[in-house]
Scaffold this motif. Structure first.
Motif, mmCIF file in Angstrom:
data_model
loop_
_atom_site.group_PDB
_atom_site.id
_atom_site.type_symbol
_atom_site.label_atom_id
_atom_site.label_comp_id
_atom_site.label_asym_id
_atom_site.label_seq_id
_atom_site.Cartn_x
_atom_site.Cartn_y
_atom_site.Cartn_z
ATOM 1 N N LEU A 102 0.835 -1.204 0.000
ATOM 2 C CA LEU A 102 0.000 0.000 0.000
ATOM 3 C C LEU A 102 0.867 1.249 0.000
ATOM 4 O O LEU A 102 1.823 1.360 0.760
ATOM 5 N N ASP A 103 0.508 2.183 -0.879
ATOM 6 C CA ASP A 103 1.194 3.476 -0.971
ATOM 7 C C ASP A 103 0.175 4.570 -0.688
ATOM 8 O O ASP A 103 -0.764 4.775 -1.462
ATOM 9 N N VAL A 104 0.365 5.265 0.426
ATOM 10 C CA VAL A 104 -0.542 6.333 0.850
ATOM 11 C C VAL A 104 0.220 7.656 0.839
ATOM 12 O O VAL A 104 1.340 7.737 1.363
ATOM 13 N N ASP A 105 -0.377 8.692 0.235
ATOM 14 C CA ASP A 105 0.320 9.977 0.142
ATOM 15 C C ASP A 105 0.183 10.787 1.428
ATOM 16 O O ASP A 105 -0.474 10.348 2.395
ATOM 17 N N ALA A 106 0.776 11.961 1.447
ATOM 18 C CA ALA A 106 0.802 12.794 2.657
ATOM 19 C C ALA A 106 -0.589 13.269 3.055
ATOM 20 O O ALA A 106 -0.821 13.620 4.218
ATOM 21 N N GLN A 107 -1.516 13.292 2.104
ATOM 22 C CA GLN A 107 -2.896 13.703 2.401
ATOM 23 C C GLN A 107 -3.780 12.527 2.818
ATOM 24 O O GLN A 107 -4.980 12.695 3.027
ATOM 25 N N GLY A 108 -3.181 11.351 2.943
ATOM 26 C CA GLY A 108 -3.933 10.192 3.394
ATOM 27 C C GLY A 108 -4.745 9.518 2.312
ATOM 28 O O GLY A 108 -5.701 8.788 2.611
ATOM 29 N N ARG A 109 -4.357 9.720 1.045
ATOM 30 C CA ARG A 109 -5.044 9.061 -0.055
ATOM 31 C C ARG A 109 -4.184 7.939 -0.626
ATOM 32 O O ARG A 109 -2.968 8.010 -0.612
#
Length: 329
Positions: free
Chosen positions: A247-254
């Motif tokens: 899983l790859d989640v960005d800094a905005q939590g998406r």
């Protein structure tokens, strides 16, 4: 066990030549599945071609991708430093399977090509379309706690037993093949078949085609991955349900990107592409994870004894994705 002759290949070309000398030939790797099948008179080869001297290396490329020789032992792959760092779900999947003794003997290609089976497959008194095509499937009305909830047919509801394959499918692994017609490559997601009307045909391999290597492409976020296996006992048991995820989640939590595969639910390792499509671009929340799981399991169908596996798969998908999300925080 029927009488057979033994040949030892020195390279892929000699293995293929020896195998094509007679139709009743099988390639021998670690033998952890094949020897059992021979003892039960399910497989009765006239010739065994030993391919364990071939392709025993693990190559790590500059971009982080890997080329794994078909004869690499499961234990060696699980303990490889690059695998443990870059693809931890792969190491964990291998260690969740079988016993240490079997992992020490079993080869990567042999694990991939082990037979999809259930207890009725081994029972000579039972009807099994894999063992005797067209005779029926006693698992449909029999004890079917461990059987398929996705992609099954009226001819077979057995599940693929490999843990390794579930992780490899999640990682977009490619299988390199060599046969009498030459070499080719095939995504692992396309190697195994769903049962349909011919569950005895389990793969897309041509006669005597040989797996020479397994390629895992580079995946930057695969280091953030997990494998969870739910089973009736803590060791040496096939999965009721298993989940491999990166899983790859960005800094905005998406969710920027995701890889997800399931085991213990189908005749083949199951890539959860519908769930992946729901997850990409969405908030990494429990609600999103539930929606993704529901999308993947919408077509799931339970039998008398295994209906619980649908909810178990749903909860396990969500739990693994939550685990990876929380580890990022």
């Amino acid at each position: 066990m029927n009488p057979f002759s033994y040949e030892r290949a020195t390279d892929a070309a000699s293995a293929i030549r020896l195998a094509n000398a007679t139709a009743a030939t099988r390639y021998l790797g670690g033998g952890t599945n094949l020897v059992d099948l021979m003892r039960e008179h399910i497989e009765q080869p006239e010739v065994l071609v030993d391919v364990t001297p071939l392709a025993q290396t693990i190559e790590v490329r500059a971009d982080g991708s890997m080329l794994i020789g078909a004869a690499v032992k499961n234990t060696a792959l699980a303990s490889d430093a690059h695998v443990r760092q870059a693809f931890p779900l792969l190491s964990r999947a291998i260690l969740a399977g079988a016993s240490a003794q079997i992992r020490n003997m079993a080869t990567v290609a042999g694990n991939i090509l082990q037979r999809t089976r259930c207890t009725y497959f081994y029972d000579e008194a039972a009807r099994c379309n894999k063992r005797k095509p067209g005779c029926g499937c006693d698992a449909l009305q029999g004890f079917n706690r461990y059987h398929a909830i996705l992609g099954a047919s009226d001819d077979c509801v057995a599940t693929h037993p490999s843990d390794l394959c579930v992780a490899l499918v999640a990682l977009d692994a490619v299988v390199h093949l060599q046969g009498a017609a030459g070499s080719r490559s095939l995504p692992l997601t396309e190697l195994h078949r769903l049962p349909g009307a011919h569950p005895e045909h389990e793969t897309e391999l041509q006669p005597h085609e040989l797996i020479t290597a397994i390629e895992i492409p580079a995946l930057a976020f695969a280091g953030h991955s997990a494998y969870r296996k739910v089973r009736d006992r803590s060791s040496y048991a096939f999965a009721l349900v298993s989940v491999a995820a990166a899983l790859d989640v960005d800094a905005q939590g998406r969710v920027r990107d995701v890889r997800l595969a399931l085991g213990g639910v189908a005749h083949k390792p199951w890539r959860a592409s519908k769930a992946e499509a729901v997850l990409r671009g969405q908030a990494a929340t429990e609600a999103t994870f539930l929606a993704a799981a529901d999308a993947e399991l919408a077509a799931a169908r339970g039998l008398r004894d295994n209906g619980f596996k649908i909810e178990l798969a749903r909860r396990t998908i969500v739990a693994v994705l939550q685990q990876l999300t929380e580890a990022r925080a």
